[in-house]
Motif scaffolding. Structure first.
Motif, PDB file in Angstrom:
ATOM      1  N   MET A  56       0.849  -1.205   0.000  1.00 23.04           N
ATOM      2  CA  MET A  56       0.000   0.000   0.000  1.00 23.04           C
ATOM      3  C   MET A  56       0.879   1.247   0.000  1.00 23.04           C
ATOM      4  N   SER A  57       0.542   2.209  -0.855  1.00 18.87           N
ATOM      5  CA  SER A  57       1.317   3.433  -0.920  1.00 18.87           C
ATOM      6  C   SER A  57       1.004   4.331   0.269  1.00 18.87           C
ATOM      7  N   PHE A  58       1.857   5.305   0.488  1.00 18.25           N
ATOM      8  CA  PHE A  58       1.679   6.224   1.616  1.00 18.25           C
ATOM      9  C   PHE A  58       0.331   6.931   1.560  1.00 18.25           C
TER      10      PHE A  58
ATOM     11  N   ILE B  47      -4.680   5.990  -1.730  1.00 23.26           N
ATOM     12  CA  ILE B  47      -5.842   6.416  -2.524  1.00 23.26           C
ATOM     13  C   ILE B  47      -6.081   5.527  -3.739  1.00 23.26           C
ATOM     14  N   SER B  48      -5.343   4.429  -3.821  1.00 20.07           N
ATOM     15  CA  SER B  48      -5.574   3.496  -4.916  1.00 20.07           C
ATOM     16  C   SER B  48      -6.998   2.959  -4.852  1.00 20.07           C
TER      17      SER B  48
ATOM     18  N   ALA C 227      -5.822   6.089  -8.401  1.00 21.31           N
ATOM     19  CA  ALA C 227      -7.206   6.514  -8.164  1.00 21.31           C
ATOM     20  C   ALA C 227      -7.987   6.593  -9.475  1.00 21.31           C
ATOM     21  N   GLU C 228      -9.288   6.525  -9.341  1.00 26.80           N
ATOM     22  CA  GLU C 228     -10.192   6.718 -10.479  1.00 26.80           C
ATOM     23  C   GLU C 228     -10.593   8.191 -10.511  1.00 26.80           C
TER      24      GLU C 228
ATOM     25  N   LEU D  70      -6.548  15.374  -0.349  1.00 24.13           N
ATOM     26  CA  LEU D  70      -7.616  14.442  -0.713  1.00 24.13           C
ATOM     27  C   LEU D  70      -7.437  13.086  -0.039  1.00 24.13           C
ATOM     28  N   SER D  71      -6.224  12.775   0.335  1.00 25.56           N
ATOM     29  CA  SER D  71      -5.904  11.447   0.855  1.00 25.56           C
ATOM     30  C   SER D  71      -6.227  11.311   2.338  1.00 25.56           C
ATOM     31  N   PRO D  72      -6.397  10.084   2.822  1.00 24.86           N
ATOM     32  CA  PRO D  72      -6.639   9.857   4.251  1.00 24.86           C
ATOM     33  C   PRO D  72      -5.474  10.298   5.128  1.00 24.86           C
TER      34      PRO D  72
END
Length: 274
Positions: free
Chosen positions: A1-3, A6-7, A35-36, A231-233
């Motif tokens: 999982m990337s940092f 958001i995938s 991301a989409e 936008l990311s968590p």
């Protein structure tokens, strides 16, 4: 999982205008992170101009100057794509067709039109999209650095301040029944296609470059990177904030080289009479 994590997440980027826009840089960065991305484009004409750029990427038409376009956007998103993990407001317009005038001579119709498109549309879009935003979604608006109060930016400076105010009030309003976050990225001067239409903008852009600590202008990608982080968590603790991205120019008014050129203008002209 990337940092960023958001995938596979889905975001709506509102206001795609051209390849050099912040919206496009944000979309590309999101896609690179897995991301989409769905874009909104103003009208059919603009969509035709962007056909080669978009290729097969999904988009919806939405001209925020028309209330019906905004009102139906949420339902169109739900029908075609489903829920969103967030959206980006990268929309601004000012009518400079008659040239630049002193701020106190701004016409009412121009000011109100620009305010609706550039600031209040964030409120309208948020209302329309609320049913399709996940409870922990993130919304990011593109503002301007507080240091950008140049006369030739005209009435857009106070309107962008209004946009930042809308961000804070939306954060409060949405907190009643969700953890949806609202923030703005307040950028310093950028070389975009839209900025090229502002009278005298290039001179201010070059001046701002000299005020940065690094003596190198801000890039659109640097702004996009900050937007994607918000936008990311990973930015879950940031809400109702205006994040300034301008390479330090607002803390460097008295840069030695700039002060010297201003107090000894012959230096900037390459003039040597001594």
């Amino acid at each position: 999982m990337s940092f960023l994590n958001i995938s596979k997440k889905r975001f709506l980027v509102c206001g795609l205008g051209n390849r050099r826009s912040v919206a496009w840089a944000v979309g590309q960065t999101l896609e690179e992170a897995g991301a989409e991305v769905i874009y909104t484009i103003r009208n059919d004409k603009r969509a035709g101009e962007l056909k080669k750029l978009l290729k097969e990427r999904p988009f919806l038409l939405c001209d925020v100057e028309y209330e019906d376009d905004i009102a139906t956007l949420g339902e169109r998103v739900r029908e075609e794509y489903g829920e969103l993990d967030g959206f980006v407001h990268s929309i601004a317009f000012a009518n400079f067709s008659e040239g630049l005038v002193p701020f106190h001579e701004t016409k009412r119709k121009d000011f109100l039109q620009a305010t609706q498109i550039s600031a209040f549309s964030l409120v309208e879009l948020s209302r329309s999209l609320k049913p399709v935003l996940k409870p922990d979604a993130s919304v990011v608006a593109i503002g301007i650095s507080s240091s950008v109060t140049a006369a030739n930016y005209g009435y857009m400076s106070p309107i962008k301040n209004a946009l930042e105010g809308c961000v804070r009030f939306l954060a409060k309003s949405f907190s009643k029944d969700s953890e949806i976050r609202f923030n703005s990225v307040n950028a310093g001067p950028l070389r975009t296609k839209s900025s090229a239409g502002i009278p005298g903008y290039l001179d201010n852009y070059l001046y701002a470059e000299q005020l940065t600590y690094r003596k190198r202008a801000l890039t659109t990608q640097e702004v996009a990177d900050t937007v994607v982080y918000l936008l990311s968590p990973r930015s879950s603790g940031i809400n109702a904030q205006g994040i300034v991205v301008n390479a330090g120019m607002d803390w460097n008014y008295f840069d030695e080289s700039v002060v010297e050129k201003a107090s000894r203008p012959e230096l900037s002209r390459g003039n040597s009479d001594a």
